[in-house]
Design an enzyme around this catalytic site. Structure first.
Site, short mmCIF file in Angstrom:
data_model
loop_
_atom_site.label_atom_id
_atom_site.label_comp_id
_atom_site.label_asym_id
_atom_site.label_seq_id
_atom_site.Cartn_x
_atom_site.Cartn_y
_atom_site.Cartn_z
N GLY A 58 2.84 -1.15 4.25
CA GLY A 58 2.76 0.45 4.09
C GLY A 58 4.33 0.79 3.97
N LYS A 99 0.19 4.28 -0.22
CA LYS A 99 -0.56 5.51 0.37
C LYS A 99 -0.12 6.73 -0.56
CE LYS A 99 -0.43 3.21 4.58
NZ LYS A 99 -0.08 3.11 6.05
N GLU A 104 -6.83 4.74 7.94
CA GLU A 104 -6.64 6.13 7.91
C GLU A 104 -7.84 6.59 7.18
OE1 GLU A 104 -2.91 5.42 5.59
OE2 GLU A 104 -2.05 4.97 7.35
N ASN A 153 0.95 -1.17 0.03
CA ASN A 153 0.19 -0.01 0.14
C ASN A 153 0.86 1.07 0.22
OD1 ASN A 153 -1.95 2.08 0.60
ND2 ASN A 153 -2.40 1.31 2.72
N GLY A 182 2.29 2.31 10.87
CA GLY A 182 3.26 3.51 10.52
C GLY A 182 3.88 3.85 11.94
N HIS A 203 -9.69 1.26 5.04
CA HIS A 203 -8.19 1.41 5.63
C HIS A 203 -8.71 2.29 6.68
CE1 HIS A 203 -4.18 2.66 6.38
NE2 HIS A 203 -3.94 1.60 5.83
N SER A 256 3.20 -2.23 10.35
CA SER A 256 4.83 -2.22 10.71
C SER A 256 5.43 -3.57 10.38
CB SER A 256 4.97 -1.68 12.26
OG SER A 256 4.67 -0.51 12.46
N GLU A 316 -5.46 -4.93 10.65
CA GLU A 316 -4.52 -3.93 11.07
C GLU A 316 -4.95 -3.24 12.19
OE1 GLU A 316 -2.67 -2.82 6.98
OE2 GLU A 316 -4.34 -1.61 7.12
P1 PGA Z 1 2.57 0.45 7.75
O1 PGA Z 1 1.36 0.44 7.02
O2 PGA Z 1 3.04 -1.06 7.04
O3 PGA Z 1 3.67 1.36 7.23
O4 PGA Z 1 2.51 0.27 9.13
C1 PGA Z 1 0.34 -0.65 6.92
C2 PGA Z 1 -1.00 -0.06 6.38
O5 PGA Z 1 -1.44 0.97 6.46
O6 PGA Z 1 -1.43 -0.78 5.67
#
Ligand code: PGA
Length: 257
Positions: free
Chosen positions: A236, A12, A97, A10, A175, A95, A215, A169
């Site tokens: 991500g 983003k 976010e 992803n 993140g 997601h 992460s 998630e």
């Molecule tokens: P991250 O994001 O790997 O940067 O923690 C994962 C995601 O939001 O799908």
């Protein structure tokens, strides 16, 4: 039938079109042989240029979101058919976010409409669910997952099971550099699979791939994906560099091979 592992990047709101093409090329060229599915999800405006690079490779394309209506006066939105037209076959929906951070604050009703619209357009939805830190601390994790999964799948029949992907998630792990432990991930994934079995039937639940996201790095991927109900990852930050992303793909193969 064992579930084939799936690793989804992803991206983003990152990368230029040129950098996205470069990264897609490096991933396609460096993909290790083996039974793993891999997909990259660039921003909407980079779907066509990245699709060009991926054509003929084993790497699939996905979008990061989608609207549920097929056409009309919805300024700024993108329809299922428009996404399919780019060559994308996956779409990330719900997601965290989009649920919690960005102005849209999507609710479960809207996410369910999107899941149904994606399936109707022959796209594979990646339905994201996960608890916040406050919810985990209040021991509400499994209840939150029950609600989000059940609400997300209203009106979706068991025939869709093989085409559905669920991503667990935990919001506090996205993140932040702080991943769920393999045991925490397995507990959540096993719960989600039990819910799918209750919702449909055991066989259908066994067909659904449940990804872990939050992460994931090459260093922790193998242990996470070695868990019985973790079928891959939604990545991500670590998907923005070919070597770390490919390291995670290799870890998935090693864990499931
Ligand atoms: P991250 O994001 O790997 O940067 O923690 C994962 C995601 O939001 O799908």
């Amino acid at each position: 039938m064992p579930r084939r592992p799936l690793v989804v990047g992803n991206w983003k709101m990152n990368l230029s079109a040129a950098k996205g093409r470069e990264l897609a090329r490096a991933v396609a060229d460096g993909l290790p042989p083996g039974a793993v599915d891999v997909a990259l999800c660039p921003t909407f405006v980079h779907l066509f240029p990245v699709a060009d690079v991926l054509r003929g490779s084993r790497v699939r394309l996905g979008a990061q979101d989608m609207f549920f209506e097929s056409s009309g006066a919805y300024t700024g939105e993108v329809s299922p058919a428009m996404i399919a037209e780019t060559g994308a076959t996956f779409v990330i929906l719900g997601h965290s976010e989009r649920r919690h951070t960005i102005g849209h604050l999507e609710d479960d009703w809207m996410i369910n409409r999107k899941v149904r619209a994606a399936l109707a357009a022959h796209l594979t939805p990646i339905l994201c669910v996960g608890e916040t830190l406050a919810q985990r601390d209040a021991r509400q994790t499994l209840d939150v997952l029950t609600f989000q999964l059940t609400a997300g799948l209203v009106g979706v029949s068991a025939d869709a099971a093989e085409r559905l992907v669920v991503a667990y998630e935990p919001v506090w792990a996205i993140g932040t550099g702080r991943n769920a432990t393999p045991a925490q991930a397995q507990e959540a994934h096993a719960h989600l699979r039990r819910l799918l079995a209750d919702h449909w039937a055991a066989a259908a639940a066994q067909a659904v791939r449940i990804l872990y996201g939050g992460s994931v790095k090459p260093e922790n991927a193998r242990e996470l994906m070695a868990q019985a109900d973790v079928d891959g990852g939604l990545i991500g930050g670590a998907s923005l560099k070919a070597d770390s992303y490919l390291g995670i793909v290799s870890a998935a193969l090693a864990a499931k091979g």
